[in-house]
Write a protein that holds these residues in place. Structure first.
Motif, PDB file in Angstrom:
ATOM      1  N   ASP A 187       0.820  -1.217   0.000  1.00 43.19           N
ATOM      2  CA  ASP A 187       0.000   0.000   0.000  1.00 43.19           C
ATOM      3  C   ASP A 187       0.851   1.262   0.000  1.00 43.19           C
ATOM      4  OD1 ASP A 187      -2.320  -1.563   0.135  1.00 43.19           O
ATOM      5  OD2 ASP A 187      -2.163  -1.686   2.322  1.00 43.19           O
ATOM      6  N   GLY A 188       2.141   1.099   0.251  1.00 41.54           N
ATOM      7  CA  GLY A 188       3.045   2.250   0.291  1.00 41.54           C
ATOM      8  C   GLY A 188       3.282   2.738   1.711  1.00 41.54           C
ATOM      9  N   ILE A 189       4.502   3.159   1.974  1.00 41.69           N
ATOM     10  CA  ILE A 189       4.864   3.715   3.284  1.00 41.69           C
ATOM     11  C   ILE A 189       4.614   5.217   3.218  1.00 41.69           C
ATOM     12  CG2 ILE A 189       6.745   4.033   4.960  1.00 41.69           C
ATOM     13  CD1 ILE A 189       8.006   1.461   3.718  1.00 41.69           C
ATOM     14  N   ASP A 190       3.465   5.653   3.729  1.00 44.69           N
ATOM     15  CA  ASP A 190       3.105   7.070   3.637  1.00 44.69           C
ATOM     16  C   ASP A 190       3.772   7.863   4.765  1.00 44.69           C
ATOM     17  OD1 ASP A 190       1.609   6.570   5.941  1.00 44.69           O
ATOM     18  OD2 ASP A 190      -0.277   6.397   4.856  1.00 44.69           O
ATOM     19  N   GLU A 191       3.435   9.147   4.876  1.00 45.22           N
ATOM     20  CA  GLU A 191       4.085  10.024   5.855  1.00 45.22           C
ATOM     21  C   GLU A 191       3.860   9.562   7.291  1.00 45.22           C
ATOM     22  OE1 GLU A 191       2.880  14.020   5.102  1.00 45.22           O
ATOM     23  OE2 GLU A 191       3.906  14.136   3.160  1.00 45.22           O
TER      24      GLU A 191
END
Length: 446
Positions: A270-274
């Motif tokens: 899902d992605g490593i977001d902030e």
């Protein structure tokens, strides 16, 4: 020419027989620089590269310290002062059990070229100790740092040698080291970089290596009409460089899917977001935890024990952990999965087989001496601010960093263009060599 390179390396091996990392770094430079020397009469017969591979000074010393139980321990301290032809020695201090003369000489040799590429007046050096900060209390680390600096202080100075941080040496360690230096020398000078903001540090310095690695990747992608925006990015490591490389990728619109440490790697489809990156920063910087704890907080992610992330599909790969972490087989996996750009955030993280694989397939590949020069470049900017007794804003420093990385990229193109392909390894080596070699010739045999 192959014979000349072989003869040169045989001579270097005779003097440095048990230093594999150093010999690997020298071999990579020799393969591109010696042909250039042969084509330019000014360097012929001067043995410039042979002089450059020999440190001007290699210092080793005993570091005794006392733990919290009152037991005395002894570690080894080192400082390699490699080349000062264009300025005072500049390079980090590394505290890690793997530290030895070979690793520090390789790092110092790379540092000479890296510092030259920044165009700032800095020579190359490196140092550290086989001391391991992990598991030590703040008091134990303070006692070790004070003992280490008690010896190192006599060999460094703002116009002689300006160390910085590296693996195992962050703001805490720099503070302890600076405190002892100030006490011994009775002076407040810019002798160390990576200092706290309240006592001479520079904004953007902690972020600079990671940011610079991504800026360089962006510059490479622009030559193909591409951007980081929309790209899937695989990053190794989870320390300072990896964290801020991830932060800059997110700011530029990319998607980070992996981070790692010595225990293994996490993959978050899902992605490593902030928010997730903030969790990692707290985990690694404050709690000194393992990256495996990420999946407890974000169960949709996967953790692979003892593995590396190079089998994960991506557009861009940023190796930001340590030397020789990405081998030839890993390089093939990246290419098979569609990777078009590799920018080294660590020092020499790709083995020779991996580098050759990337070059043979003519993808965008940046060696660390070019792509991770942002850290030492900003250290140089910190030195300038210390000398001027001024403090630049975050925006000013970031803009200067961006400009330096763009100039390094341009230098690599100037010396590395081969038809439609840019060999960034060749370009970085030759561009870094020329400035130092010209200075050495001008100063005579010293």
């Amino acid at each position: 020419m192959d014979k000349k390179i072989e003869v040169f390396m045989e001579e270097v091996k005779l003097r440095n027989a048990h230093e594999p990392e150093f010999l690997q770094a020298v071999q990579e430079v020799a393969e591109t620089v010696l042909p250039y020397i042969a084509q330019h009469e000014i360097y012929n017969g001067k043995n410039i590269l042979l002089r450059m591979v020999e440190p001007e000074r290699a210092i080793m010393f005993r570091v005794p310290w006392v733990d919290d139980e009152g037991e005395i321990h002894v570690n080894r301290g080192y400082r390699i002062q490699m080349n000062s032809a264009i300025g005072p020695y500049k390079g980090g201090l590394r505290f890690h059990p793997t530290v030895n003369m070979s690793i520090l000489k390789f790092l110092a040799f790379e540092q000479v070229f890296k510092n030259s590429l920044t165009t700032l007046p800095m020579g190359g050096g490196k140092g550290g100790s086989d001391f391991d900060p992990k598991g030590k209390s703040d008091d134990e680390i303070m006692r070790f740092c004070h003992s280490f600096m008690a010896e190192l202080a006599r060999h460094i100075g703002p116009n002689t040698d300006v160390p910085a941080g590296d693996i195992g040496v962050g703001s805490r360690e720099i503070g302890f080291l600076f405190g002892m230096y100030r006490k011994i020398r009775n002076e407040f000078t810019g002798v160390l970089t990576g200092k706290g903001l309240s006592w001479g540090g520079s904004l953007i310095r902690p972020e600079a290596t990671g940011y610079g690695t991504v800026y360089f990747a962006e510059n490479m992608l622009e030559t193909k009409g591409e951007k980081i925006e929309g790209k899937t990015v695989v990053i190794s490591g989870s320390g300072n460089v990896a964290q801020y490389a991830a932060e800059k990728v997110l700011q530029l619109g990319g998607k980070v899917v992996t981070l790692s440490d010595s225990s293994g790697y996490i993959y978050d489809k899902d992605g490593i977001d902030e928010d997730k990156l903030k969790f990692v920063m707290e985990l690694k910087n404050e709690k000194r935890g393992r990256i495996s704890e990420y999946v407890k907080e974000y169960p949709n992610a996967e953790f692979t024990e003892g593995g590396t992330p190079w089998g994960v599909a991506c557009d861009v790969a940023l190796p930001c952990a340590t030397q020789n972490e990405l081998n030839g087989e890993d390089a093939k996996k990246l290419l098979d999965n569609g990777c078009i750009c590799v920018s080294e955030g660590a020092n020499m993280p790709c083995t020779p087989d991996a580098v050759n694989t990337f070059l043979d397939h003519k993808i965008l590949f940046a060696p660390g001496k070019a792509s991770n020069a942002g850290g030492v470049a900003t250290s140089g900017l910190e030195m300038s601010q210390n000398s001027l007794r001024v403090s630049w804003t975050r925006e000013e420093v970031d803009e200067r960093l961006k400009g330096i990385m763009k100039n390094i990229h341009a230098s690599c193109i100037e010396y590395g263009k081969e038809g439609d392909f840019v060999n960034y390894v060749k370009g970085a080596n030759i561009a870094g060599f020329v400035k130092v070699a010209d200075a050495m010739l001008a100063q005579g045999v010293v």
